[in-house]
Scaffold this active site. Structure first.
Site, short mmCIF file in Angstrom:
data_model
loop_
_atom_site.label_atom_id
_atom_site.label_comp_id
_atom_site.label_asym_id
_atom_site.label_seq_id
_atom_site.Cartn_x
_atom_site.Cartn_y
_atom_site.Cartn_z
CG ASP A 1 -2.11 -0.84 1.14
OD1 ASP A 1 -2.23 -1.59 0.15
OD2 ASP A 1 -2.96 -0.79 2.05
CG HIS B 1 -2.96 7.37 2.44
ND1 HIS B 1 -3.45 7.30 3.71
CD2 HIS B 1 -2.54 6.13 2.12
CE1 HIS B 1 -3.32 6.07 4.17
NE2 HIS B 1 -2.77 5.33 3.21
CG HIS C 1 2.22 -0.04 4.54
ND1 HIS C 1 1.93 -1.12 5.36
CD2 HIS C 1 1.05 0.63 4.37
CE1 HIS C 1 0.64 -1.08 5.69
NE2 HIS C 1 0.09 -0.04 5.09
#
Length: 230
Positions: free
Chosen positions: A48, A103, A192
């Site tokens: 992500d 985000h 991530h």
């Protein structure tokens, strides 16, 4: 006056509960067509928040070295900023999917704003790949009352394992061992490749890469797949 303030506060809390928190809880614990595992004998590694100009190319190098395909839930604004990284992901056989254009949590987005976040991210990805975008994961796994309706054209993918690797301390202490335990077939791992989001540590992906390298070396005989293969 005080009573009106209290009533207003209670109504606000109820709105937040009904619009944001309750849908998130129900969607996460229910099935509702949301994927938290794959129905395969393989493991899907997902990332992500990228692309990140420092860490994502290093990650792609690591995946290529180990002949592993992964899936990236990307932030649309970063796609526009670093299109060459997205093109490389696509050329090397990884799945590229939607996070949001920024985000930002679905909890504070109206249905119109959420639709715009999805549409703009899809457009940014398709400009780089010329391929249909199939998958979506909202930031922080947050949903709102209209999320399933607005995102119905995509397959929503969450995770079976989340490691907290956006914090540097986890990368230094514990991430490698947690990854070692994440070997059950059908698992969807969430890591991530960018530490620039709210609550994250900027240097955290560097420690994630070290742990991931160990994990991939120790699991060379294991099958890893991209989400397109589930």
């Amino acid at each position: 006056m005080i009573k009106l303030v209290i009533i207003g506060f209670i109504l606000l809390l109820m709105l937040i509960l009904v619009y944001a928190i309750l849908p998130t809880v129900l969607i996460r614990i229910g099935s509702l067509g949301i994927s938290k595992r794959t129905e395969t004998d393989a493991i899907a590694i997902t990332f992500d928040d990228g692309p990140n100009p420092e860490y994502t190319p290093q990650l792609l190098d690591l995946l290529k070295k180990n002949d592993v395909k992964a899936s990236f839930f990307v932030v649309g604004a970063k796609v526009k900023k670093y299109p060459e990284i997205i093109k490389r992901m696509n050329e090397e056989g990884h799945t590229i999917a939607i996070h949001h254009y920024e985000h930002i949590s679905s909890w504070i987005l109206s249905p119109f704003q959420l639709k715009k976040q999805l549409r703009m991210t899809e457009q940014a990805i398709m400009e780089c790949t010329n391929e249909k975008v199939m998958f979506y994961r909202p930031p922080w796994g947050h949903f709102n009352l209209f999320s399933l309706l607005v995102s119905k054209r995509y397959k929503i993918v969450l995770w079976s394992h989340i490691f907290g690797d956006w914090k540097e301390a986890k990368g230094k202490h514990g991430l490698t061992e947690q990854l070692r335990q994440a070997t059950k077939p059908g698992s969807i791992l969430l890591l991530h490749d960018c530490g620039e989001t709210f609550g994250a540590d900027k240097s955290a992906p560097g420690y994630m890469l070290k742990s991931l390298e160990i994990y991939l070396q120790e699991n060379k005989g294991r099958k890893f797949i991209t989400l397109k293969d589930i």
